[in-house]
Design an enzyme around this catalytic site. Structure first.
Site, PDB file in Angstrom:
ATOM      1  NE  ARG A 176      18.331  18.801  13.950  1.00 19.65           N
ATOM      2  CZ  ARG A 176      17.911  20.620  14.671  1.00 19.65           C
ATOM      3  NH1 ARG A 176      17.824  20.287  16.273  1.00 19.65           N
ATOM      4  NH2 ARG A 176      17.764  21.453  14.145  1.00 19.65           N
ATOM      5  CE  LYS A 228      -0.133   5.918   1.334  1.00 24.04           C
ATOM      6  NZ  LYS A 228      -0.772   6.513   2.287  1.00 24.04           N
ATOM      7  CG  HIS A 253      -2.199   1.312   1.411  1.00 25.60           C
ATOM      8  ND1 HIS A 253      -3.159   1.678   0.100  1.00 25.60           N
ATOM      9  CD2 HIS A 253      -1.962   2.027   2.425  1.00 25.60           C
ATOM     10  CE1 HIS A 253      -3.211   3.122   0.939  1.00 25.60           C
ATOM     11  NE2 HIS A 253      -2.899   2.847   1.447  1.00 25.60           N
ATOM     12  CG  ASP A 307      -4.889   2.453  -3.501  1.00 24.25           C
ATOM     13  OD1 ASP A 307      -4.632   2.983  -1.779  1.00 24.25           O
ATOM     14  OD2 ASP A 307      -6.066   1.917  -3.349  1.00 24.25           O
TER      15      ASP A 307
END
Length: 319
Positions: free
Chosen positions: A249, A165, A144, A183
């Site tokens: 980071r 998404k 998915h 999808d």
């Protein structure tokens, strides 16, 4: 052994790869399963030496094998064929449209081993059937997510339902990148370690945008906005922003995401209002290309920083 298999009947039913197979004998065995994409020419097995015979593979009999069987005595040939047919052979395929000896047909029928014939030359047929078997026997799964070709990099975008998404993928398409699947992404593992993703046929070229519905990307943006399939190069996962979570980071720690035992570079991107996720994904794809050329921005920055720390002046110290 690959758990995926094909029946001999699937070879006979092929219309896509041009195998052009016809059943001559052994029809009782058309349900035999093929587990390997590798082909074998029995060769020495026709002389009685079966030490390296792989009965689970398709056995191809070309001009050399058929000529040999026709030149030796029928009694001797029958002994060797009977020994060969005592193994659980998946099937025999005769190439070049040759007519196999009657005793081979009879023994294949008796043993229930499908004996097929194709008009193709051996080299041509082996190429065709190898491609056919490799495509059909590849390990597969479905995920998915959304798959987009970003600057030639296959980016698989993951995340929980409703996190954005498809919206990210739509923005990428508007910027000139190409949609592969939305999808549901069907993934095939191509040897040795490449993953190829594509859309389900029913929803190919389509995208669902909440509040807008289902849209056809190909019709809206043209054929240059879509791809049928793409090798997956990296995984980007969209996650909810957590103020107490420590996020990477510097980018020194390279995480991986495993699909079908293939490890892919994995980046988690925290989602919150004001962050331009599309630009971040574009930059991630560019950075992936740089890493492929041996340039790692975060590591180079880290090394420069360490070097400067080592040579910085000590200042006014009191002895």
């Amino acid at each position: 052994m690959n758990s995926i298999s094909l029946a001999i009947q699937d070879l006979l039913d092929d219309t896509e790869y041009g195998l052009e197979l016809v059943l001559l004998a052994g029809g009782a065995g058309v349900g035999h399963r093929i587990h390997s994409s590798r082909i074998q020419k029995p060769g020495l097995a026709l002389t009685g030496y079966t030490e390296h015979l792989h009965p689970d593979r398709v056995q191809v009999l070309g001009n050399t094998e058929i000529s040999y069987l026709q030149q030796i005595s029928e009694q001797q040939a029958l002994i060797h064929i009977q020994k060969l047919c005592s193994y659980p052979i998946s099937c025999f395929i005769v190439t070049k449209g040759l007519d196999p000896p009657g005793f081979l047909k009879a023994e294949a029928e008796r043993a229930g081993i499908p004996l097929l014939v194709t008009p193709h030359q051996s080299s041509t047929f082996i190429s065709l059937i190898t491609k056919f078997l490799e495509e059909r026997l590849l390990p597969t799964t479905h995920i998915h997510g959304v798959l987009v070709d970003v600057l030639g990099v296959g980016v698989l975008i993951l995340g929980k339902s409703g996190i954005g998404k498809s919206e990210c993928a739509l923005d990428l398409v508007i910027r000139g990148h190409r949609l592969v699947a939305d999808d549901v992404v069907y993934v095939k593992k191509k040897m040795p370690a490449a993953l190829v993703g594509q859309a389900a046929e029913a929803i190919q070229h389509h995208m669902e945008i909440r509040g807008l519905g289902v849209i056809n990307i190909k019709n809206l943006f043209g054929v240059s906005s879509i791809r049928e399939k793409k090798i997956i190069d990296m995984v980007i996962e969209l996650v909810d922003w957590d103020p107490v979570q420590e996020y990477d980071r510097l980018g020194l720690d390279d995480e991986v995401y495993a699909i079908l035992d293939v490890e892919l570079p994995h980046i988690k991107i925290p989602v919150r209002p004001g962050r331009n996720l599309t630009s971040i994904i574009e930059v991630a794809a560019r950075n992936h290309l740089l890493k492929g050329m041996g340039y790692h921005s975060a590591r180079e920055f880290h090394e420069k920083l360490l070097a400067r720390m080592e040579v910085r002046p000590l200042g006014n110290e009191v002895e």
